[in-house]
Every structure is written in C-alpha cells, then in structure tokens.
Design a protein around this motif. Structure first.
Motif, PDB file in Angstrom:
ATOM      1  N   ASP A 137       1.451   1.792  -1.348  1.00 55.27           N
ATOM      2  CA  ASP A 137       2.899   1.889  -1.142  1.00 55.27           C
ATOM      3  C   ASP A 137       3.543   1.432  -2.445  1.00 55.27           C
ATOM      4  OD1 ASP A 137       5.612   1.365  -0.554  1.00 55.27           O
ATOM      5  OD2 ASP A 137       5.132   1.139   1.571  1.00 55.27           O
ATOM      6  N   ARG A 138       3.959   2.382  -3.246  1.00 57.97           N
ATOM      7  CA  ARG A 138       4.439   2.092  -4.593  1.00 57.97           C
ATOM      8  C   ARG A 138       5.623   1.117  -4.581  1.00 57.97           C
ATOM      9  NH1 ARG A 138       4.508   4.112  -9.766  1.00 57.97           N
ATOM     10  NH2 ARG A 138       6.504   4.126 -10.840  1.00 57.97           N
ATOM     11  N   ALA A 139       6.528   1.288  -3.622  1.00 56.12           N
ATOM     12  CA  ALA A 139       7.704   0.415  -3.574  1.00 56.12           C
ATOM     13  C   ALA A 139       7.295  -1.033  -3.329  1.00 56.12           C
ATOM     14  CB  ALA A 139       8.658   0.893  -2.485  1.00 56.12           C
ATOM     15  N   VAL A 140       6.357  -1.236  -2.409  1.00 59.72           N
ATOM     16  CA  VAL A 140       5.897  -2.595  -2.101  1.00 59.72           C
ATOM     17  C   VAL A 140       5.164  -3.185  -3.303  1.00 59.72           C
ATOM     18  CG1 VAL A 140       4.368  -3.969  -0.628  1.00 59.72           C
ATOM     19  CG2 VAL A 140       5.757  -2.145   0.364  1.00 59.72           C
ATOM     20  N   LEU A 141       4.319  -2.366  -3.950  1.00 58.29           N
ATOM     21  CA  LEU A 141       3.575  -2.857  -5.110  1.00 58.29           C
ATOM     22  C   LEU A 141       4.525  -3.291  -6.227  1.00 58.29           C
ATOM     23  CD1 LEU A 141       1.011  -3.413  -6.674  1.00 58.29           C
ATOM     24  CD2 LEU A 141       0.865  -0.979  -7.226  1.00 58.29           C
ATOM     25  N   HIS A 217       1.083   5.622   5.208  1.00 61.11           N
ATOM     26  CA  HIS A 217       0.440   4.456   4.594  1.00 61.11           C
ATOM     27  C   HIS A 217       0.696   4.388   3.095  1.00 61.11           C
ATOM     28  CE1 HIS A 217      -1.441   4.368   8.438  1.00 61.11           C
ATOM     29  NE2 HIS A 217      -2.255   5.366   8.197  1.00 61.11           N
ATOM     30  N   GLY A 218       1.280   5.430   2.511  1.00 57.66           N
ATOM     31  CA  GLY A 218       1.505   5.470   1.075  1.00 57.66           C
ATOM     32  C   GLY A 218       0.772   6.637   0.444  1.00 57.66           C
ATOM     33  N   ALA A 250       0.005  -6.460  -2.142  1.00 59.22           N
ATOM     34  CA  ALA A 250       0.222  -5.499  -3.220  1.00 59.22           C
ATOM     35  C   ALA A 250       0.577  -4.115  -2.695  1.00 59.22           C
ATOM     36  CB  ALA A 250      -1.024  -5.415  -4.100  1.00 59.22           C
ATOM     37  N   GLY A 251       0.733  -3.979  -1.378  1.00 59.76           N
ATOM     38  CA  GLY A 251       1.074  -2.680  -0.813  1.00 59.76           C
ATOM     39  C   GLY A 251      -0.102  -1.714  -0.809  1.00 59.76           C
ATOM     40  N   ILE A 252      -1.310  -2.266  -0.904  1.00 62.63           N
ATOM     41  CA  ILE A 252      -2.516  -1.437  -0.922  1.00 62.63           C
ATOM     42  C   ILE A 252      -3.197  -1.520   0.435  1.00 62.63           C
ATOM     43  CG2 ILE A 252      -4.788  -1.135  -1.982  1.00 62.63           C
ATOM     44  CD1 ILE A 252      -3.517  -2.296  -4.575  1.00 62.63           C
ATOM     45  N   ARG A 253      -3.459  -0.344   1.017  1.00 58.28           N
ATOM     46  CA  ARG A 253      -4.020  -0.277   2.369  1.00 58.28           C
ATOM     47  C   ARG A 253      -5.363   0.438   2.334  1.00 58.28           C
ATOM     48  NH1 ARG A 253      -4.386   2.927   6.881  1.00 58.28           N
ATOM     49  NH2 ARG A 253      -4.046   1.895   8.873  1.00 58.28           N
TER      50      ARG A 253
END
Length: 268
Positions: A137-141, A217-218, A250-253
């Motif tokens: 999720d680029r925005a969250v990262l 999920h991104g 980091a927004g990584i799932r």
C-alpha cells in the motif's frame, strides 16, 4: 484410438499409486466426453485422456486458445485433474496444452526421461508448493517511511538536534528522499521474505510479475513459490505470520496461497 484423436497429458505419477488415485472419484477430463486413463512405462504412469484433433490439432488449438471462455473452462479442468493427483501422491504436473498424437509417443517420453522424472517424484514426496504474494500500500508506506527507513530515521534524529535553519534543510531532504527510500524498503522487505521463508523450505523460486496487479491489498510487488515439507508447514506458516506482523507498519502485506501442484519445482 483413431487417427482423428490424440492424447492430452496432465501429469506423471508413480505407477504404484496411479490406479488407486484414479479410482477416487476423479474429476472431469478436459473434454467431458472422454475419461481419464493411464499410460505406463516401468514404475511411471502418465495421466491422459483422448481429445479430438479437430479441436486439439496444432493449428486448430492455437485458434481455440483465442477464445477466452473455451480456454478458461479447459484450463480449470486441467488444473482440477492435476490437483486431484497431487493431493494424494507425488506428481509431476505438465503444462496446459501438452498433447501427443499416440500412445507410443507418451511411452517414449516416459522411457527417455525416466531417470529425471523418477528423481523429481522422489524430491516431491511429502512436499507441496505454496505461493506467497507480496503487496504494498504505497500511501501507507510513504506515510510511515520516516519510521521504517533507517536512513530517514537517522536524518530525522539529526533534524531534531539541529538549528532551525539546518533542521529546515534536513526536513526538505527527508521529503525528497521519501520516494526513493520507499523503493529501497520494498526491495529489502521482499528480500527478507524470500530469505526467511526459504529457510523453512526445501526450494524457493522468485516468480515474474507479468503485469501490474492492484487489489484491495495494494499493488503486487513480488511473487514467490516455496517447496514445503508437509510436516513443516506449521513452522513455515508461523514465520509467514511473523513477517506479516513485522511489515504491517510499512503497508506491506503477505498473502499465502496453496497448496498447489509443484509446477515450479518439477521442470522436465
């Protein structure tokens, strides 16, 4: 078999288990009008069914494959047959569209590749393939990158201690570096996932991403396949869950899929 038919081949299995597995409520063949059957050589069996050359000849099959609906149905049937066997015994899955004109060609293939096929079946015994998809999720990262990136954490700490002017310049530098550091962090996370799960596996393969896939999920950033001993799956799964928790900020799932027939570890 008449000269108007050919044999569609799904997979190769151990002869000792093939007949028993075939009797266990087998799935539909690639064409409903045909039944699954076995063609043997020594200790190996090919799982096959007869198909018409009118649909599966070299030129006509190429034309058929342009029909998305026709292809999807038959690809699903192919996969169901391979999964039926791979869930019950060691299986070398063959790619969709493997066709031989006669029994003799299949017997020759089994004879000429007997040593290799036997070695693959031995390696796959009591093992299964699991897939791991890594999404970002680029925005969250980007929102959390200053906490995630060691380089940006260091610059942030410097900015807090610096004079007003220096702090301003450091903050501008941090903003400029965020996008690049997000890429670095994504690459680091993918490498970490691959290494730690490979340690819990007997084989690992990084797969190509054929197109950009974006889901809830991104964006899909990495794909892996792992060959896992069935008795070790609990440990493999636990490590995957630990990684998922560590990388969530980091927004990584991480998405775990399977078990699958071992296409990525059964190359003939």
């Amino acid at each position: 078999m008449s000269g108007t038919n050919a044999y569609y081949v799904y997979c190769v299995v151990e002869k000792s288990a093939a007949a028993e597995v075939l009797q266990q409520k087998s799935p539909v063949a690639i064409e409903e009008s045909s039944a699954l059957e076995l063609i043997d050589h020594d200790d190996l069996s090919s799982v096959v069914s007869q198909v018409s050359l009118q649909d599966y000849g070299e030129e006509t099959l190429a034309a058929r494959l342009t029909d998305a609906s026709w292809t999807a149905i038959r690809a699903m049937r192919h996969e169901h047959v391979v999964e039926h066997f791979s869930r019950r015994t060691s299986t070398v899955p063959l790619r969709f569209g493997t066709i031989y004109l006669d029994r003799r060609g299949i017997e020759t293939m089994l004879r000429e590749q007997e040593a290799q096929l036997t070695a693959i079946l031995a390696r796959l015994k009591d093992r299964e393939e699991w897939g791991v998809n890594v999404y970002c999720d680029r925005a969250v990262l980007l929102e959390n990158i200053t906490n995630v990136s060691p380089r940006l954490r260091e610059l942030t700490a410097e900015a807090k201690k610096a004079s007003a002017g220096q702090s301003y310049l450091l903050q501008k530098k941090i903003e400029t570096l965020k996008t690049d550091e997000a890429k670095v962090e994504m690459a680091r996370a993918a490498e970490q996932i691959e290494k730690r799960l490979a340690d819990e596996s007997e084989g690992a393969s990084k797969l190509r991403i054929l197109k950009v896939e974006t889901t809830e999920h991104g964006e899909l950033k990495a794909k892996f396949a792992f060959l896992v001993v069935k008795s070790n799956f609990k440990s493999f799964h636990q490590v995957a869950e630990e990684l998922a928790r560590e990388l969530a900020q980091a927004g990584i799932r991480i998405e775990l899929t399977g078990p699958w027939p071992a296409y990525n570890f059964a190359t003939v």
